[in-house]
Scaffold this motif. Structure first.
Motif, PDB file in Angstrom:
ATOM      1  N   LEU A 292       0.829  -1.207   0.000  1.00  0.00           N
ATOM      2  CA  LEU A 292       0.000   0.000   0.000  1.00  0.00           C
ATOM      3  C   LEU A 292       0.860   1.252   0.000  1.00  0.00           C
ATOM      4  CD1 LEU A 292      -2.659  -1.247   2.567  1.00  0.00           C
ATOM      5  CD2 LEU A 292      -2.957  -1.025   0.098  1.00  0.00           C
ATOM      6  N   ARG A 293       2.015   1.203   0.666  1.00  0.00           N
ATOM      7  CA  ARG A 293       2.952   2.339   0.623  1.00  0.00           C
ATOM      8  C   ARG A 293       3.483   2.531  -0.790  1.00  0.00           C
ATOM      9  NH1 ARG A 293       5.491   6.144  -0.376  1.00  0.00           N
ATOM     10  NH2 ARG A 293       7.437   6.911   0.539  1.00  0.00           N
ATOM     11  N   ARG A 294       3.883   1.454  -1.429  1.00  0.00           N
ATOM     12  CA  ARG A 294       4.421   1.567  -2.783  1.00  0.00           C
ATOM     13  C   ARG A 294       3.388   2.102  -3.762  1.00  0.00           C
ATOM     14  NH1 ARG A 294       6.199  -3.666  -1.839  1.00  0.00           N
ATOM     15  NH2 ARG A 294       4.940  -4.498  -3.559  1.00  0.00           N
ATOM     16  N   LEU A 295       2.127   1.764  -3.530  1.00  0.00           N
ATOM     17  CA  LEU A 295       1.059   2.188  -4.431  1.00  0.00           C
ATOM     18  C   LEU A 295       0.465   3.537  -4.050  1.00  0.00           C
ATOM     19  CD1 LEU A 295      -0.796  -1.237  -4.897  1.00  0.00           C
ATOM     20  CD2 LEU A 295       0.831  -0.134  -6.452  1.00  0.00           C
ATOM     21  N   HIS A 296       0.986   4.140  -3.015  1.00  0.00           N
ATOM     22  CA  HIS A 296       0.582   5.480  -2.589  1.00  0.00           C
ATOM     23  C   HIS A 296      -0.870   5.573  -2.140  1.00  0.00           C
ATOM     24  CE1 HIS A 296       4.418   7.282  -3.751  1.00  0.00           C
ATOM     25  NE2 HIS A 296       4.356   6.538  -4.840  1.00  0.00           N
ATOM     26  N   PHE A 297      -1.360   4.526  -1.474  1.00  0.00           N
ATOM     27  CA  PHE A 297      -2.612   4.648  -0.743  1.00  0.00           C
ATOM     28  C   PHE A 297      -2.343   5.584   0.442  1.00  0.00           C
ATOM     29  CE2 PHE A 297      -3.682   1.029  -3.213  1.00  0.00           C
ATOM     30  CZ  PHE A 297      -5.068   0.868  -3.168  1.00  0.00           C
ATOM     31  N   ARG A 298      -3.417   6.154   0.993  1.00  0.00           N
ATOM     32  CA  ARG A 298      -3.200   7.008   2.165  1.00  0.00           C
ATOM     33  C   ARG A 298      -3.128   6.124   3.408  1.00  0.00           C
ATOM     34  NH1 ARG A 298      -5.919  12.822   3.305  1.00  0.00           N
ATOM     35  NH2 ARG A 298      -4.493  13.322   1.600  1.00  0.00           N
ATOM     36  N   ALA A 299      -2.001   5.479   3.568  1.00  0.00           N
ATOM     37  CA  ALA A 299      -1.770   4.563   4.686  1.00  0.00           C
ATOM     38  C   ALA A 299      -1.236   5.328   5.885  1.00  0.00           C
ATOM     39  CB  ALA A 299      -0.786   3.478   4.267  1.00  0.00           C
ATOM     40  N   THR A 300      -1.685   4.923   7.072  1.00  0.00           N
ATOM     41  CA  THR A 300      -1.166   5.477   8.323  1.00  0.00           C
ATOM     42  C   THR A 300      -0.796   4.326   9.250  1.00  0.00           C
ATOM     43  OG1 THR A 300      -3.309   5.615   9.474  1.00  0.00           O
ATOM     44  CG2 THR A 300      -2.719   7.453   8.044  1.00  0.00           C
ATOM     45  N   THR A 335       3.489   9.887   8.545  1.00  0.00           N
ATOM     46  CA  THR A 335       3.064  10.849   9.560  1.00  0.00           C
ATOM     47  C   THR A 335       2.251  11.982   8.948  1.00  0.00           C
ATOM     48  OG1 THR A 335       5.015  10.317  10.891  1.00  0.00           O
ATOM     49  CG2 THR A 335       3.883  12.385  11.384  1.00  0.00           C
ATOM     50  N   VAL A 336       2.708  12.502   7.845  1.00  0.00           N
ATOM     51  CA  VAL A 336       1.960  13.566   7.163  1.00  0.00           C
ATOM     52  C   VAL A 336       0.615  13.033   6.680  1.00  0.00           C
ATOM     53  CG1 VAL A 336       1.938  15.100   5.151  1.00  0.00           C
ATOM     54  CG2 VAL A 336       4.003  14.898   6.555  1.00  0.00           C
ATOM     55  N   ASN A 337       0.594  11.805   6.168  1.00  0.00           N
ATOM     56  CA  ASN A 337      -0.682  11.186   5.791  1.00  0.00           C
ATOM     57  C   ASN A 337      -1.662  11.219   6.951  1.00  0.00           C
ATOM     58  OD1 ASN A 337      -0.142  10.494   3.166  1.00  0.00           O
ATOM     59  ND2 ASN A 337       0.173   8.319   3.553  1.00  0.00           N
ATOM     60  N   ALA A 338      -1.170  10.819   8.134  1.00  0.00           N
ATOM     61  CA  ALA A 338      -2.038  10.764   9.308  1.00  0.00           C
ATOM     62  C   ALA A 338      -2.521  12.154   9.695  1.00  0.00           C
ATOM     63  CB  ALA A 338      -1.290  10.106  10.468  1.00  0.00           C
ATOM     64  N   MET A 339      -1.634  13.130   9.679  1.00  0.00           N
ATOM     65  CA  MET A 339      -2.037  14.476  10.082  1.00  0.00           C
ATOM     66  C   MET A 339      -3.037  15.055   9.083  1.00  0.00           C
ATOM     67  SD  MET A 339      -1.402  16.282  12.750  1.00  0.00           S
ATOM     68  CE  MET A 339      -3.056  16.918  12.912  1.00  0.00           C
ATOM     69  N   ALA A 342      -6.535  13.736  10.024  1.00  0.00           N
ATOM     70  CA  ALA A 342      -7.090  13.970  11.351  1.00  0.00           C
ATOM     71  C   ALA A 342      -8.422  14.697  11.257  1.00  0.00           C
ATOM     72  CB  ALA A 342      -6.109  14.774  12.197  1.00  0.00           C
ATOM     73  N   PHE A 343      -9.190  14.646  12.350  1.00  0.00           N
ATOM     74  CA  PHE A 343     -10.528  15.224  12.373  1.00  0.00           C
ATOM     75  C   PHE A 343     -10.572  16.622  12.979  1.00  0.00           C
ATOM     76  CE2 PHE A 343     -12.814  10.823  12.365  1.00  0.00           C
ATOM     77  CZ  PHE A 343     -12.633  10.731  10.990  1.00  0.00           C
ATOM     78  N   ILE A 344      -9.462  17.337  12.988  1.00  0.00           N
ATOM     79  CA  ILE A 344      -9.466  18.727  13.436  1.00  0.00           C
ATOM     80  C   ILE A 344      -9.481  19.624  12.194  1.00  0.00           C
ATOM     81  CG2 ILE A 344      -8.369  18.261  15.645  1.00  0.00           C
ATOM     82  CD1 ILE A 344      -5.701  19.155  14.410  1.00  0.00           C
ATOM     83  N   PRO A 345      -9.765  20.928  12.358  1.00  0.00           N
ATOM     84  CA  PRO A 345      -9.872  21.813  11.193  1.00  0.00           C
ATOM     85  C   PRO A 345      -8.620  21.849  10.335  1.00  0.00           C
ATOM     86  CG  PRO A 345     -10.863  22.851  13.115  1.00  0.00           C
ATOM     87  CD  PRO A 345     -10.183  21.597  13.606  1.00  0.00           C
ATOM     88  N   PHE A 346      -8.812  22.151   9.060  1.00  0.00           N
ATOM     89  CA  PHE A 346      -7.739  22.135   8.069  1.00  0.00           C
ATOM     90  C   PHE A 346      -6.574  23.024   8.466  1.00  0.00           C
ATOM     91  CE2 PHE A 346      -5.811  24.325   4.424  1.00  0.00           C
ATOM     92  CZ  PHE A 346      -5.218  23.258   3.787  1.00  0.00           C
ATOM     93  N   ASP A 347      -6.866  24.261   8.912  1.00  0.00           N
ATOM     94  CA  ASP A 347      -5.765  25.169   9.229  1.00  0.00           C
ATOM     95  C   ASP A 347      -4.937  24.653  10.395  1.00  0.00           C
ATOM     96  OD1 ASP A 347      -7.931  25.564  10.943  1.00  0.00           O
ATOM     97  OD2 ASP A 347      -7.501  27.690  11.250  1.00  0.00           O
ATOM     98  N   GLU A 348      -5.561  23.934  11.335  1.00  0.00           N
ATOM     99  CA  GLU A 348      -4.832  23.382  12.475  1.00  0.00           C
ATOM    100  C   GLU A 348      -3.986  22.181  12.044  1.00  0.00           C
ATOM    101  OE1 GLU A 348      -7.599  22.721  15.679  1.00  0.00           O
ATOM    102  OE2 GLU A 348      -8.568  24.657  15.313  1.00  0.00           O
ATOM    103  N   ARG A 349      -4.513  21.390  11.116  1.00  0.00           N
ATOM    104  CA  ARG A 349      -3.721  20.274  10.577  1.00  0.00           C
ATOM    105  C   ARG A 349      -2.505  20.809   9.830  1.00  0.00           C
ATOM    106  NH1 ARG A 349      -7.483  17.650   6.732  1.00  0.00           N
ATOM    107  NH2 ARG A 349      -9.124  19.109   7.316  1.00  0.00           N
ATOM    108  N   LEU A 350      -2.741  21.830   9.026  1.00  0.00           N
ATOM    109  CA  LEU A 350      -1.655  22.406   8.226  1.00  0.00           C
ATOM    110  C   LEU A 350      -0.569  22.987   9.133  1.00  0.00           C
ATOM    111  CD1 LEU A 350      -1.011  22.786   5.208  1.00  0.00           C
ATOM    112  CD2 LEU A 350      -1.968  25.104   5.401  1.00  0.00           C
ATOM    113  N   ALA A 351      -0.989  23.646  10.204  1.00  0.00           N
ATOM    114  CA  ALA A 351      -0.008  24.214  11.134  1.00  0.00           C
ATOM    115  C   ALA A 351       0.819  23.108  11.783  1.00  0.00           C
ATOM    116  CB  ALA A 351      -0.727  25.047  12.192  1.00  0.00           C
ATOM    117  N   MET A 352       0.189  22.004  12.153  1.00  0.00           N
ATOM    118  CA  MET A 352       0.935  20.890  12.745  1.00  0.00           C
ATOM    119  C   MET A 352       1.957  20.335  11.758  1.00  0.00           C
ATOM    120  SD  MET A 352       0.160  20.149  15.920  1.00  0.00           S
ATOM    121  CE  MET A 352       0.552  18.411  16.104  1.00  0.00           C
ATOM    122  N   ILE A 353       1.569  20.222  10.499  1.00  0.00           N
ATOM    123  CA  ILE A 353       2.487  19.684   9.487  1.00  0.00           C
ATOM    124  C   ILE A 353       3.669  20.630   9.267  1.00  0.00           C
ATOM    125  CG2 ILE A 353       2.727  19.128   7.031  1.00  0.00           C
ATOM    126  CD1 ILE A 353      -0.193  18.088   7.146  1.00  0.00           C
TER     127      ILE A 353
END
Length: 382
Positions: A292-300, A335-339, A342-353
């Motif tokens: 799944l990693r090689r095929l670029h699924f959104r794996a976490t 890790t970026v896939n997981a962030m 996440a179920f928090i707002p987009f701007d908060e996810r982006l800031a974490m990344i």
């Protein structure tokens, strides 16, 4: 086993890396010593062991036994000792502390409020105690120089009839620490479609939910979770590999469901060690996460039940690094896939990344390059 790339991280680097966890059960992550303490306080005498190290080993052995009865018994013990507000507060605080100590900067931890009512608590009191515990754990982590944010997922049991009630509960607390909803329990015989009223309610409220699907039951469970229920993420989802064909020449063909999951970037909350325990896969090297990693699924990468699996997010990445030769770049990708998922707002996810995850990995990569330069200089006599 895959050949390790030159920048294979050490166990210490993996632990220090800023990580994100989306699939972790509160009642599956208690400290063994805490289980002993809480059992004593509650007068609960059914523990199989009363010495923390032996009890921890018992939990892992029961989960590894291949016996569903023994596996379910483990949760009977952890739920039995978490029937008061003080107990729930303590385990939630310790959960946040333990994850922060493992380098987790954002986590979504799930639990079923309906399983903590035997001591007289109401659903609202359960949620309040857990939320307060998470905030306390975040505070204690900060005092120790670590940062973490923990959001709660409220879980409804698929064999019960309280899913709409729990979905409404999650919606009422969406501004006080609850970030979404989940259903869990045995997939076979308990399809997610039995809980359509809960999912329709959450969609009307523009709220988030994930569904345990594709762990053991297979593709029909995944299809129903996505197409009938509208899940934002798949809890496990590992059986999507059943819709992927790898030919003798290595050519890969995706079935329509697998292609849909990849094209729509549906997040997969994969839990490698847990999958080994339940028999979904035979070894880490055989785990579909490599494909799944090689095929670029959104794996976490997730823990599921840290106590029963004797694991942590760092340990999961260590095992995958050994099996697939993953580098710091790979761990950052997961890790970026997981962030992003996440179920928090987009701007908060982006800031974490941008403000936490990428700088953290950049620092680790710079350290690695510096160490390699030093080794090269020493070898050349410079």
């Amino acid at each position: 086993m895959a050949t390790k790339p030159l920048n294979t991280p050490t166990a210490e680097q993996i632990r220090r890396a800023p990580k994100v966890l989306l699939h972790d059960h509160l009642d599956g992550g208690l400290r063994p010593g805490t289980v002993v303490d809480l059992a004593r306080d509650a007068g609960y005498e059914a523990l199989p062991e009363t010495e923390p190290d032996r009890l921890g080993a018992w939990f892992r052995e029961a989960a590894d036994s291949g016996s569903l009865e023994r596996y379910l018994e483990t949760f009977a013990h952890t739920c039995a000792v978490t029937q008061t507000a003080d107990a729930l507060f303590r385990v939630a605080a310790e959960c946040a502390e333990d994850l922060a100590a493992d380098g987790v900067v954002y986590a979504e931890v799930r639990y079923a409020p309906e399983q903590h009512l035997e001591g007289g608590l109401g659903l609202e009191e359960v949620v309040a105690a857990v939320n307060e515990g998470f905030r306390e754990g975040e505070r204690l982590a900060r005092e120790n120089g670590r940062r973490i944010r923990v959001g709660a997922l409220l879980t409804a049991m698929r064999h019960a009839a309280r899913s709409l009630e729990i979905a409404e509960l999650a919606n009422r607390h969406r501004d006080t620490g609850v970030v979404g909803f989940d259903i869990a329990g045995a997939e076979a015989g308990h399809p997610p479609t039995r809980h359509l009223d809960a999912f329709e309610y959450l969609k009307r409220e523009n709220n988030h939910f994930t569904i345990h699907a594709g762990e053991a039951f297979g593709l029909p469970s995944i299809w129903q979770a996505l197409q009938w229920c509208g899940a934002d993420r798949l809890g496990h989802g590992v059986r999507i590999v059943d819709d992927i064909t790898v030919g003798a020449d290595g050519e890969v063909t995706l079935g329509r469901l697998a292609a849909y999951v990849r094209d729509r970037r549906v997040p997969l909350e994969l839990c490698p060690t847990s999958n080994l325990q339940t028999g979904a896969v035979g070894s880490y090297a055989d785990h579909p996460i490599g494909l799944l990693r090689r095929l670029h699924f959104r794996a976490t990468v997730n823990t599921d039940n840290r106590l029963m699996s004797g694991t942590s997010v760092s340990q999961e990445f260590e095992r995958l690094t050994e099996a697939f030769g993953y580098s710091l770049d790979d761990i950052q990708w997961f890790t970026v896939n997981a962030m992003k998922s996440a179920f928090i707002p987009f701007d908060e996810r982006l800031a974490m990344i941008n403000d936490v995850i990428k700088p953290g990995f950049s620092e680790l990569k710079s350290e690695w390059l510096f160490s390699q330069t030093a080794v090269a200089s020493s070898s050349s006599g410079g």
